[in-house]
Enzyme design. Structure first.
Site, PDB file in Angstrom:
ATOM      1  N   ARG A  97       0.837  -1.208   0.000  1.00 37.70           N
ATOM      2  CA  ARG A  97       0.000   0.000   0.000  1.00 37.70           C
ATOM      3  C   ARG A  97       0.869   1.255   0.000  1.00 37.70           C
ATOM      4  O   ARG A  97       0.566   2.231  -0.703  1.00 37.70           O
ATOM      5  CB  ARG A  97      -0.926  -0.003   1.214  1.00 37.70           C
ATOM      6  CG  ARG A  97      -1.724   1.293   1.337  1.00 37.70           C
ATOM      7  CD  ARG A  97      -2.669   1.287   2.516  1.00 37.70           C
ATOM      8  NE  ARG A  97      -3.227   2.624   2.736  1.00 37.70           N
ATOM      9  CZ  ARG A  97      -4.095   2.923   3.694  1.00 37.70           C
ATOM     10  NH1 ARG A  97      -4.515   1.993   4.523  1.00 37.70           N
ATOM     11  NH2 ARG A  97      -4.549   4.150   3.832  1.00 37.70           N
ATOM     12  N   ASN A 151     -10.700  -4.001  -0.729  1.00 39.31           N
ATOM     13  CA  ASN A 151     -10.675  -2.889  -1.687  1.00 39.31           C
ATOM     14  C   ASN A 151      -9.777  -3.191  -2.883  1.00 39.31           C
ATOM     15  O   ASN A 151      -8.879  -4.013  -2.770  1.00 39.31           O
ATOM     16  CB  ASN A 151     -10.180  -1.621  -0.981  1.00 39.31           C
ATOM     17  CG  ASN A 151     -11.295  -0.906  -0.259  1.00 39.31           C
ATOM     18  OD1 ASN A 151     -12.412  -0.831  -0.743  1.00 39.31           O
ATOM     19  ND2 ASN A 151     -11.000  -0.370   0.920  1.00 39.31           N
ATOM     20  N   CYS A 172     -18.905  -1.678   1.772  1.00 39.19           N
ATOM     21  CA  CYS A 172     -17.928  -0.658   2.139  1.00 39.19           C
ATOM     22  C   CYS A 172     -18.495   0.119   3.319  1.00 39.19           C
ATOM     23  O   CYS A 172     -19.712   0.227   3.470  1.00 39.19           O
ATOM     24  CB  CYS A 172     -17.730   0.259   0.926  1.00 39.19           C
ATOM     25  SG  CYS A 172     -16.628   1.650   1.211  1.00 39.19           S
ATOM     26  N   HIS A 202     -16.546   4.157  -3.605  1.00 43.28           N
ATOM     27  CA  HIS A 202     -15.678   5.321  -3.397  1.00 43.28           C
ATOM     28  C   HIS A 202     -15.923   6.403  -4.446  1.00 43.28           C
ATOM     29  O   HIS A 202     -15.068   7.262  -4.690  1.00 43.28           O
ATOM     30  CB  HIS A 202     -14.192   4.924  -3.341  1.00 43.28           C
ATOM     31  CG  HIS A 202     -13.859   4.144  -2.105  1.00 43.28           C
ATOM     32  ND1 HIS A 202     -12.584   3.724  -1.787  1.00 43.28           N
ATOM     33  CD2 HIS A 202     -14.636   3.691  -1.081  1.00 43.28           C
ATOM     34  CE1 HIS A 202     -12.602   3.058  -0.651  1.00 43.28           C
ATOM     35  NE2 HIS A 202     -13.844   3.028  -0.209  1.00 43.28           N
ATOM     36  N   TYR A 255     -14.522  10.633  -0.751  1.00 42.78           N
ATOM     37  CA  TYR A 255     -13.521  10.339  -1.783  1.00 42.78           C
ATOM     38  C   TYR A 255     -13.663  11.240  -3.011  1.00 42.78           C
ATOM     39  O   TYR A 255     -12.722  11.335  -3.815  1.00 42.78           O
ATOM     40  CB  TYR A 255     -13.623   8.873  -2.219  1.00 42.78           C
ATOM     41  CG  TYR A 255     -13.012   7.912  -1.238  1.00 42.78           C
ATOM     42  CD1 TYR A 255     -11.706   7.454  -1.398  1.00 42.78           C
ATOM     43  CD2 TYR A 255     -13.728   7.460  -0.136  1.00 42.78           C
ATOM     44  CE1 TYR A 255     -11.134   6.569  -0.499  1.00 42.78           C
ATOM     45  CE2 TYR A 255     -13.174   6.575   0.779  1.00 42.78           C
ATOM     46  CZ  TYR A 255     -11.874   6.141   0.594  1.00 42.78           C
ATOM     47  OH  TYR A 255     -11.311   5.269   1.497  1.00 42.78           O
TER      48      TYR A 255
END
Length: 437
Positions: A97, A151, A172, A202, A255
């Site tokens: 990540r 995700n 989510c 998102h 987002y």
């Protein structure tokens, strides 16, 4: 669904979020007769898995629940006989990540784990693994429901729908977090709100909001434009322009800041990465302290500090879904599900995030119909990126990968799309065998 003892398989059971999931199971034990929770992880996560399973056993013991807690690296054993398979894993861990966040920043592009090139890289690593899990479910528990929290949830859910026969719903915590924040700003209970969600994971908008049947959309937009709290712990709260919100005439999710306020969000990310580290690097420190807490043999409940991790309402979103399916509640939840005409400008086989009725038969999206051009331009561009990304991930296709990034609104030009892609493929090579042939 047959009544009786429930078995939950949790793929990625060594996650720091797992205690919240356990708490959610224990809170609902009267209506969800869970008898077994089997946590699965990979061998590199052995220490975390042991810490989590020990804490889970103490939590179960504290309330006197008759639940067997198992932990292993044997995914097939966990899936065999499971009623629900819950996926919450991260291929490559937080180090991967951190790369997803750092690589785009080198090129003055948003570096975020689920949105833009970072989400693209995560999808390339994740989709082959989730499809492998689906093959196990098809063989060992074909009647099981897979609830995917991994995700980028919308992309992963669409890949599952297109390339497997597994009964699956993606979910989510963003929609439920939005609901909680709107209820806070309106001074009401969440149950008194009716929110019409439509969009992508998102990238979801609340098209309309009602409080006890009264349209409050404009009032909520005014409050958000006036600075009311409306963000997640992992997203910088860049103030919204009230004129823009009024013109948009739909409530954006946190987002959306990356798409509507790109320069400001990029500047904050670069400053934060130089000063405190990227979000992943900050989370590594949070996780370390969380696992130190979890090790305490006297701890037998979810610690408050877990809320700082950024996954608020995670267990409510997932266990309410289990409850709705198991008990055939036909209640409304916001999920990632096949469009099937709900948004009439998107293909039926596109996965969208929207309000849907959930029962033991699955999820039926509530029709949204025509969306405003205020929304559809961005919606369609991101969906094109998602569709290309799925094909790139499944087939290891460089050309599709390049076109996916070229279509992503957060990548400004082809030169940067190509440079970022080449970096992603090089850094992630151990996790991308599909590109090596």
């Amino acid at each position: 669904m047959p009544r009786g003892a429930l078995k939950l398989a949790i793929i990625g059971g060594g996650s720091s979020y797992t205690p919240e999931l356990v708490e959610g199971v224990l809170k609902r034990i009267e209506r969800l007769p869970v008898k077994e929770m089997h946590f699965v992880d990979i061998e590199q996560g052995a220490e975390k898995l042991e810490i989590i399973s020990s804490l889970a056993k103490r939590m179960v013991e504290k309330v006197g629940a008759d639940i067997e807690v198992k932990a292993s690296f044997d995914r097939r054993a966990a899936i065999a006989g499971a009623d629900f398979v819950m996926t919450q894993f991260r291929v490559g861990g937080l180090n991967a990540r951190a790369n997803d966040e750092r690589i785009p920043l080198k090129y003055d592009v948003i570096g975020q784990e689920t949105t833009g090139p970072g989400g693209f890289a995560k999808a390339l690593r994740t989709i082959p693994v989730i499809l492998d899990i689906c093959r196990d479910i098809e063989e060992l528990s074909p009647d099981a429901w897979m609830l995917n929290f991994t995700n980028p949830a919308g992309l992963v859910s669409e890949a599952v729908a297109k390339y497997s026969k597994v009964k699956s719903i993606g979910l989510c915590n963003v929609p439920v977090s939005m609901e909680m924040m709107i209820s806070e700003m309106m001074g009401c209970e969440p149950k008194d709100l009716q929110l019409e969600f439509a969009g992508l994971n998102h990238l979801v908008w609340v098209k309309k909001a009602w409080l006890n049947g009264e349209d409050i959309t404009e009032e909520v937009l005014a409050k958000v434009g006036d600075g009311a709290n409306f963000s997640m712990k992992n997203i910088f709260e860049e103030p919204w322009d009230p004129d823009f919100l009024r013109a948009l005439n739909a409530i954006p999710c946190p987002y959306h800041r990356y798409f509507y306020q790109t320069d400001a969000m990029l500047a904050e990310e670069k400053e934060s990465a130089a000063d405190k580290g990227t979000r992943a690097e900050q989370v590594m420190k949070t996780e370390q302290s969380l696992f130190e807490l979890y090790k305490n043999p006297d701890l037998n409940e979810k610690p408050k500090e877990l809320e700082e991790r950024g996954g608020a309402y995670y267990s409510d979103a997932s266990l309410n879904l289990v409850d709705a399916i198991y008990n055939n509640k036909n209640s409304i939840h916001v999920v990632n599900v096949l469009n099937n005409g709900a948004i009439n400008t998107l293909p039926d086989d596109a996965v969208i995030e929207c309000s849907a009725v959930i029962g033991s038969w699955g999820a039926k999206p509530l029709a949204v119909g025509e969306l405003s051009p205020n929304i559809t331009g961005l919606l369609h561009q991101v969906k094109a990126y998602e569709q290309l990304t799925i094909e790139a991930a499944v087939h290891g296709d460089y050309d599709k990968s390049l076109m996916a990034l070229a279509n992503n609104p957060l990548v400004p030009d082809i030169a940067r799309a190509k440079a970022i892609l080449d970096d992603i493929l090089e850094v992630n090579a151990p996790y991308l065998p599909q590109f090596s042939s």
